[in-house]
Design a protein around this motif. Structure first.
Motif, PDB file in Angstrom:
ATOM      1  N   ARG A   1       6.895  10.268   2.174  1.00 50.32           N
ATOM      2  CA  ARG A   1       6.254   9.035   2.637  1.00 50.32           C
ATOM      3  C   ARG A   1       6.079   8.065   1.485  1.00 50.32           C
ATOM      4  NH1 ARG A   1       1.030  10.443   6.291  1.00 50.32           N
ATOM      5  NH2 ARG A   1       2.123  10.416   8.264  1.00 50.32           N
ATOM      6  N   CYS A   2       6.136   6.777   1.804  1.00 46.15           N
ATOM      7  CA  CYS A   2       5.870   5.764   0.789  1.00 46.15           C
ATOM      8  C   CYS A   2       5.227   4.549   1.440  1.00 46.15           C
ATOM      9  CB  CYS A   2       7.143   5.365   0.044  1.00 46.15           C
ATOM     10  SG  CYS A   2       8.343   4.477   1.038  1.00 46.15           S
ATOM     11  N   ALA A   3       4.492   3.835   0.639  1.00 46.63           N
ATOM     12  CA  ALA A   3       3.946   2.550   1.057  1.00 46.63           C
ATOM     13  C   ALA A   3       4.930   1.478   0.590  1.00 46.63           C
ATOM     14  CB  ALA A   3       2.577   2.325   0.430  1.00 46.63           C
ATOM     15  N   VAL A   4       5.001   0.393   1.321  1.00 42.91           N
ATOM     16  CA  VAL A   4       5.910  -0.698   0.987  1.00 42.91           C
ATOM     17  C   VAL A   4       5.093  -1.977   0.856  1.00 42.91           C
ATOM     18  CG1 VAL A   4       7.814  -2.104   1.860  1.00 42.91           C
ATOM     19  CG2 VAL A   4       7.881   0.365   2.126  1.00 42.91           C
ATOM     20  N   ALA A   5       5.442  -2.778  -0.140  1.00 43.12           N
ATOM     21  CA  ALA A   5       4.770  -4.058  -0.340  1.00 43.12           C
ATOM     22  C   ALA A   5       5.800  -5.079  -0.801  1.00 43.12           C
ATOM     23  CB  ALA A   5       3.662  -3.918  -1.377  1.00 43.12           C
ATOM     24  N   PHE A   6       5.450  -6.341  -0.650  1.00 44.76           N
ATOM     25  CA  PHE A   6       6.348  -7.420  -1.020  1.00 44.76           C
ATOM     26  C   PHE A   6       5.610  -8.404  -1.916  1.00 44.76           C
ATOM     27  CE2 PHE A   6       7.850  -5.558   2.832  1.00 44.76           C
ATOM     28  CZ  PHE A   6       9.224  -5.533   2.695  1.00 44.76           C
ATOM     29  N   SER A   7       6.340  -9.017  -2.843  1.00 44.23           N
ATOM     30  CA  SER A   7       5.728  -9.970  -3.765  1.00 44.23           C
ATOM     31  C   SER A   7       5.465 -11.317  -3.114  1.00 44.23           C
ATOM     32  CB  SER A   7       6.605 -10.137  -5.005  1.00 44.23           C
ATOM     33  OG  SER A   7       7.902 -10.558  -4.625  1.00 44.23           O
TER      34      SER A   7
ATOM     35  N   LEU B   1       3.271  -8.229  11.124  1.00 41.39           N
ATOM     36  CA  LEU B   1       1.942  -8.546  10.611  1.00 41.39           C
ATOM     37  C   LEU B   1       1.821  -8.050   9.175  1.00 41.39           C
ATOM     38  CD1 LEU B   1      -0.204  -7.409  13.667  1.00 41.39           C
ATOM     39  CD2 LEU B   1       0.410  -9.745  13.024  1.00 41.39           C
ATOM     40  N   SER B   2       1.008  -8.725   8.381  1.00 41.73           N
ATOM     41  CA  SER B   2       0.805  -8.282   7.007  1.00 41.73           C
ATOM     42  C   SER B   2      -0.591  -8.679   6.534  1.00 41.73           C
ATOM     43  CB  SER B   2       1.857  -8.889   6.074  1.00 41.73           C
ATOM     44  OG  SER B   2       1.705 -10.285   5.992  1.00 41.73           O
ATOM     45  N   VAL B   3      -1.034  -7.977   5.495  1.00 41.81           N
ATOM     46  CA  VAL B   3      -2.283  -8.310   4.820  1.00 41.81           C
ATOM     47  C   VAL B   3      -1.976  -8.432   3.337  1.00 41.81           C
ATOM     48  CG1 VAL B   3      -3.771  -7.185   6.516  1.00 41.81           C
ATOM     49  CG2 VAL B   3      -2.951  -5.880   4.552  1.00 41.81           C
ATOM     50  N   ARG B   4      -2.860  -9.078   2.610  1.00 45.54           N
ATOM     51  CA  ARG B   4      -2.697  -9.234   1.169  1.00 45.54           C
ATOM     52  C   ARG B   4      -3.633  -8.268   0.464  1.00 45.54           C
ATOM     53  NH1 ARG B   4      -3.254 -15.429   0.019  1.00 45.54           N
ATOM     54  NH2 ARG B   4      -2.941 -14.621  -2.068  1.00 45.54           N
ATOM     55  N   LEU B   5      -3.055  -7.452  -0.422  1.00 49.75           N
ATOM     56  CA  LEU B   5      -3.824  -6.460  -1.168  1.00 49.75           C
ATOM     57  C   LEU B   5      -3.352  -6.421  -2.616  1.00 49.75           C
ATOM     58  CD1 LEU B   5      -3.707  -3.409   1.293  1.00 49.75           C
ATOM     59  CD2 LEU B   5      -5.686  -4.859   0.846  1.00 49.75           C
ATOM     60  N   ALA B   6      -4.256  -6.044  -3.515  1.00 50.53           N
ATOM     61  CA  ALA B   6      -3.859  -5.747  -4.884  1.00 50.53           C
ATOM     62  C   ALA B   6      -3.287  -4.332  -4.904  1.00 50.53           C
ATOM     63  CB  ALA B   6      -5.056  -5.858  -5.824  1.00 50.53           C
ATOM     64  N   GLU B   7      -2.453  -4.034  -5.878  1.00 54.18           N
ATOM     65  CA  GLU B   7      -1.801  -2.721  -5.953  1.00 54.18           C
ATOM     66  C   GLU B   7      -2.793  -1.556  -5.965  1.00 54.18           C
ATOM     67  OE1 GLU B   7       1.057  -0.062  -8.851  1.00 54.18           O
ATOM     68  OE2 GLU B   7       1.016  -2.229  -9.145  1.00 54.18           O
ATOM     69  N   PRO B   8      -3.877  -1.605  -6.739  1.00 55.03           N
ATOM     70  CA  PRO B   8      -4.806  -0.473  -6.719  1.00 55.03           C
ATOM     71  C   PRO B   8      -5.416  -0.227  -5.337  1.00 55.03           C
ATOM     72  CG  PRO B   8      -5.230  -1.855  -8.631  1.00 55.03           C
ATOM     73  CD  PRO B   8      -4.255  -2.589  -7.764  1.00 55.03           C
ATOM     74  N   ALA B   9      -5.695  -1.294  -4.600  1.00 54.50           N
ATOM     75  CA  ALA B   9      -6.254  -1.138  -3.254  1.00 54.50           C
ATOM     76  C   ALA B   9      -5.233  -0.506  -2.318  1.00 54.50           C
ATOM     77  CB  ALA B   9      -6.708  -2.492  -2.712  1.00 54.50           C
ATOM     78  N   LEU B  10      -3.977  -0.936  -2.409  1.00 51.20           N
ATOM     79  CA  LEU B  10      -2.926  -0.369  -1.573  1.00 51.20           C
ATOM     80  C   LEU B  10      -2.736   1.115  -1.883  1.00 51.20           C
ATOM     81  CD1 LEU B  10      -0.652  -0.432   0.452  1.00 51.20           C
ATOM     82  CD2 LEU B  10       0.814  -1.444  -1.314  1.00 51.20           C
TER      83      LEU B  10
ATOM     84  N   VAL C   1       6.882   1.249  -3.002  1.00 49.72           N
ATOM     85  CA  VAL C   1       8.131   0.510  -3.179  1.00 49.72           C
ATOM     86  C   VAL C   1       7.805  -0.966  -3.006  1.00 49.72           C
ATOM     87  CG1 VAL C   1      10.479   0.161  -2.341  1.00 49.72           C
ATOM     88  CG2 VAL C   1       9.449   2.445  -2.252  1.00 49.72           C
ATOM     89  N   VAL C   2       8.040  -1.742  -4.068  1.00 52.80           N
ATOM     90  CA  VAL C   2       7.773  -3.175  -4.026  1.00 52.80           C
ATOM     91  C   VAL C   2       9.102  -3.910  -3.875  1.00 52.80           C
ATOM     92  CG1 VAL C   2       6.812  -5.157  -5.268  1.00 52.80           C
ATOM     93  CG2 VAL C   2       5.714  -2.908  -5.439  1.00 52.80           C
ATOM     94  N   ASP C   3       9.146  -4.833  -2.937  1.00 55.48           N
ATOM     95  CA  ASP C   3      10.335  -5.635  -2.630  1.00 55.48           C
ATOM     96  C   ASP C   3      11.575  -4.776  -2.373  1.00 55.48           C
ATOM     97  OD1 ASP C   3       9.064  -8.098  -2.677  1.00 55.48           O
ATOM     98  OD2 ASP C   3       9.360  -8.341  -4.839  1.00 55.48           O
ATOM     99  N   PRO C   4      11.516  -3.882  -1.370  1.00 57.05           N
ATOM    100  CA  PRO C   4      12.711  -3.098  -1.051  1.00 57.05           C
ATOM    101  C   PRO C   4      13.821  -4.009  -0.561  1.00 57.05           C
ATOM    102  CG  PRO C   4      11.096  -2.865   0.696  1.00 57.05           C
ATOM    103  CD  PRO C   4      10.436  -3.642  -0.422  1.00 57.05           C
ATOM    104  N   GLN C   5      15.040  -3.582  -0.759  1.00 54.59           N
ATOM    105  CA  GLN C   5      16.204  -4.354  -0.352  1.00 54.59           C
ATOM    106  C   GLN C   5      17.012  -3.574   0.668  1.00 54.59           C
ATOM    107  OE1 GLN C   5      16.844  -7.548  -1.552  1.00 54.59           O
ATOM    108  NE2 GLN C   5      14.813  -7.280  -2.405  1.00 54.59           N
TER     109      GLN C   5
END
Length: 119
Positions: A41-47, A61-70, A83-87
């Motif tokens: 499993r992984c969490a995904v986030a975008f810049s 839908l999305s929310v804005r979080l800092a990396e430590p909170a995520l 994974v940040v900004d997956p392609q």
């Protein structure tokens, strides 16, 4: 009164805010977790919101979080990787010239196989 906390010598840099895909559960939001190719499993986030929309679509839908909170929200769910900004990693899909039933199977494939939505 005197202060015992020394003043910082340099101002703290603001932490970057990530755009995190979520889904609704009743009146609340829940993280959308994905699976990597190895099944973990992984969490995904975008810049940016633009990057999120480009990959997951405008209805996501999305929310804005800092990396430590995520990371704090994802860890109890077994998602220790972020994974940040997956392609998109799949090659382009060729147009099918077969029967409609076969085309449905092609369109049902995940949009990015390296990360699969986990329900």
């Amino acid at each position: 009164m005197t202060s015992t906390t020394p003043a910082p010598t340099e101002p703290e840099e603001p932490r970057p805010v990530l755009h995190v895909p979520v889904r609704t559960v009743g009146a609340a939001y829940a993280l959308r977790l994905f699976k990597q190719r190895d099944g973990s499993r992984c969490a995904v986030a975008f810049s940016s919101a633009t990057a999120l929309t480009a990959l997951l679509g405008p209805a996501q839908l999305s929310v804005r979080l800092a990396e430590p909170a995520l990371r704090a929200l994802a860890a109890p769910l077994g998602a220790t990787a972020l994974v940040v900004d997956p392609q998109l990693v799949a090659p382009p899909v060729a147009r099918a010239t077969t029967a409609p039933a076969a085309r449905t199977a092609v369109h049902a494939a995940p949009r990015f196989p390296a990360l699969q939505h986990q329900r």
